[in-house]
Motif scaffolding. Structure first.
Motif, mmCIF file in Angstrom:
data_model
loop_
_atom_site.group_PDB
_atom_site.id
_atom_site.type_symbol
_atom_site.label_atom_id
_atom_site.label_comp_id
_atom_site.label_asym_id
_atom_site.label_seq_id
_atom_site.Cartn_x
_atom_site.Cartn_y
_atom_site.Cartn_z
ATOM 1 N N LYS A 144 -5.288 -6.113 -4.641
ATOM 2 C CA LYS A 144 -5.505 -4.877 -3.877
ATOM 3 C C LYS A 144 -6.653 -5.055 -2.883
ATOM 4 C CE LYS A 144 -4.103 -2.148 -7.874
ATOM 5 N NZ LYS A 144 -4.581 -1.238 -8.955
ATOM 6 N N VAL A 145 -7.719 -5.706 -3.328
ATOM 7 C CA VAL A 145 -8.871 -5.931 -2.446
ATOM 8 C C VAL A 145 -8.498 -6.862 -1.299
ATOM 9 C CG1 VAL A 145 -11.100 -7.131 -2.339
ATOM 10 C CG2 VAL A 145 -10.679 -5.427 -4.118
ATOM 11 N N ALA A 148 -6.170 -4.797 0.990
ATOM 12 C CA ALA A 148 -6.797 -3.610 1.580
ATOM 13 C C ALA A 148 -7.784 -3.957 2.682
ATOM 14 C CB ALA A 148 -7.494 -2.794 0.492
ATOM 15 N N PHE A 149 -8.499 -5.063 2.531
ATOM 16 C CA PHE A 149 -9.527 -5.423 3.498
ATOM 17 C C PHE A 149 -9.102 -6.585 4.405
ATOM 18 C CE2 PHE A 149 -11.735 -3.182 0.156
ATOM 19 C CZ PHE A 149 -12.616 -2.368 0.857
ATOM 20 N N GLN A 155 -1.090 -7.434 5.696
ATOM 21 C CA GLN A 155 -0.456 -6.279 5.067
ATOM 22 C C GLN A 155 0.996 -6.155 5.507
ATOM 23 O OE1 GLN A 155 -2.916 -2.852 5.836
ATOM 24 N NE2 GLN A 155 -4.809 -3.945 5.384
ATOM 25 N N LEU A 177 -4.144 0.996 -1.965
ATOM 26 C CA LEU A 177 -4.935 0.293 -0.948
ATOM 27 C C LEU A 177 -5.900 1.254 -0.267
ATOM 28 C CD1 LEU A 177 -2.292 -2.020 0.803
ATOM 29 C CD2 LEU A 177 -3.829 -2.556 -1.092
ATOM 30 N N GLY A 178 -5.428 2.456 0.022
ATOM 31 C CA GLY A 178 -6.303 3.452 0.628
ATOM 32 C C GLY A 178 -7.445 3.833 -0.291
ATOM 33 N N THR A 180 -8.695 1.925 -2.603
ATOM 34 C CA THR A 180 -9.571 0.749 -2.671
ATOM 35 C C THR A 180 -10.552 0.735 -1.500
ATOM 36 O OG1 THR A 180 -7.898 -0.567 -3.838
ATOM 37 C CG2 THR A 180 -9.623 -1.784 -2.655
ATOM 38 N N ARG A 181 -10.040 1.022 -0.312
ATOM 39 C CA ARG A 181 -10.925 1.060 0.859
ATOM 40 C C ARG A 181 -11.937 2.196 0.745
ATOM 41 N NH1 ARG A 181 -6.039 -0.653 3.495
ATOM 42 N NH2 ARG A 181 -5.360 1.529 3.687
ATOM 43 N N ARG A 182 -11.509 3.322 0.182
ATOM 44 C CA ARG A 182 -12.403 4.482 0.063
ATOM 45 C C ARG A 182 -13.525 4.215 -0.935
ATOM 46 N NH1 ARG A 182 -13.296 8.873 -3.050
ATOM 47 N NH2 ARG A 182 -11.691 8.285 -4.575
ATOM 48 N N GLY A 184 -14.377 1.156 -2.226
ATOM 49 C CA GLY A 184 -15.075 -0.109 -2.014
ATOM 50 C C GLY A 184 -14.788 -1.120 -3.104
#
Length: 247
Positions: A144-145, A148-149, A155, A177-178, A180-182, A184
């Protein structure tokens, strides 16, 4: 088929044989033949060439093959100045001592993630994380990391893959993924392996470019969601510090 194409094909087959040892220390001729999908006589001929150059060794007692010393000679000349696995090893050991669980470092390679470094937990019951192991990029905290990044192209490549598991919702994965970005960081509980849990955060190099995923893994009954939420700030800070150490 001309001689140049035959030569290239033989080289590819020999490399396929060497890659069989990424998850096994020794293998028989029959096992190698099954793994690469070639007739035993072909594999035996290639092994003879690899053995002659020192890339594999054969145990006369067990008739098993293992990697030869020539590979160690080659690896000794690898530059460690740009190798995250070596640069970050001491910090990974420090994080292991703080959290008490296995610490791993993953990078993205195509539609897979590869463990390039690991520091095992000192606890009697622990997750053993072999270096070099490959896992799919669509499941697990580190995946996921890494997605996501990653750059948008990664992606898009993943979501367009024909190998996407039928039972896995693309929409749900996008939501993860969203999240995960939120947050961190990402978590997973028994997503890839029964009884296992993991927590991961991105290591960003200079310019904010994703370098690797830093992961903590352990038994799910010990590494609970509550415990992972508690460790979240710690692993994010460790990942941030590691990012400053990389070029």
């Amino acid at each position: 088929m001309d001689d140049s194409k035959l030569t290239v094909r033989s080289v590819e087959r020999a490399l396929d044989i060497l890659l069989c040892f990424t998850d096994a220390s020794d293998l028989t001729l029959t096992e190698l033949s099954g793994r690469v999908g070639l007739h035993k006589s072909t594999v035996h001929r290639l092994l003879a060439s690899l053995e002659g150059k020192g890339f594999v060794m054969r145990d006369a007692g067990t008739e098993k093959y293992r990697l030869g010393y020539r590979l160690w000679e080659l690896s000794a000349n690898l530059s460690q100045s740009d190798d995250p696995g070596q640069i970050l090893l001491a910090d990974m050991e420090h994080l292991r001592d703080q959290i008490g669980e296995t610490i791993s470092l993953y990078v993205q390679d195509g539609l897979e993630r590869v463990r390039i470094q690991a520091v095992q937990s000192n606890q009697p019951i622990r997750r053993v994380a072999p270096v070099g192991a490959r896992m799919p990029l669509y499941v697990g905290a580190s995946s996921k990391v890494l997605v996501a990044f990653a750059e948008p192209a990664v992606q898009e490549l993943l979501h367009a893959s024909a190998d996407w598991p039928p039972g896995l919702s693309r929409e749900a994965f996008l939501q993860q993924l969203g999240e995960t970005r939120r947050l961190g960081y990402a978590t997973s509980v028994e997503e890839r392996e029964p009884g296992a849990a993991a927590l991961a955060a991105p290591i960003l190099g200079r310019g904010g470019k994703l370098v690797a995923a830093l992961a903590v893994s352990g038994p799910a009954n010990r590494l609970t969601l509550e415990k992972m939420q508690e460790h979240g700030p710690l692993i994010m800070e460790a990942a941030r510090r590691m990012g400053t150490m990389l070029k």
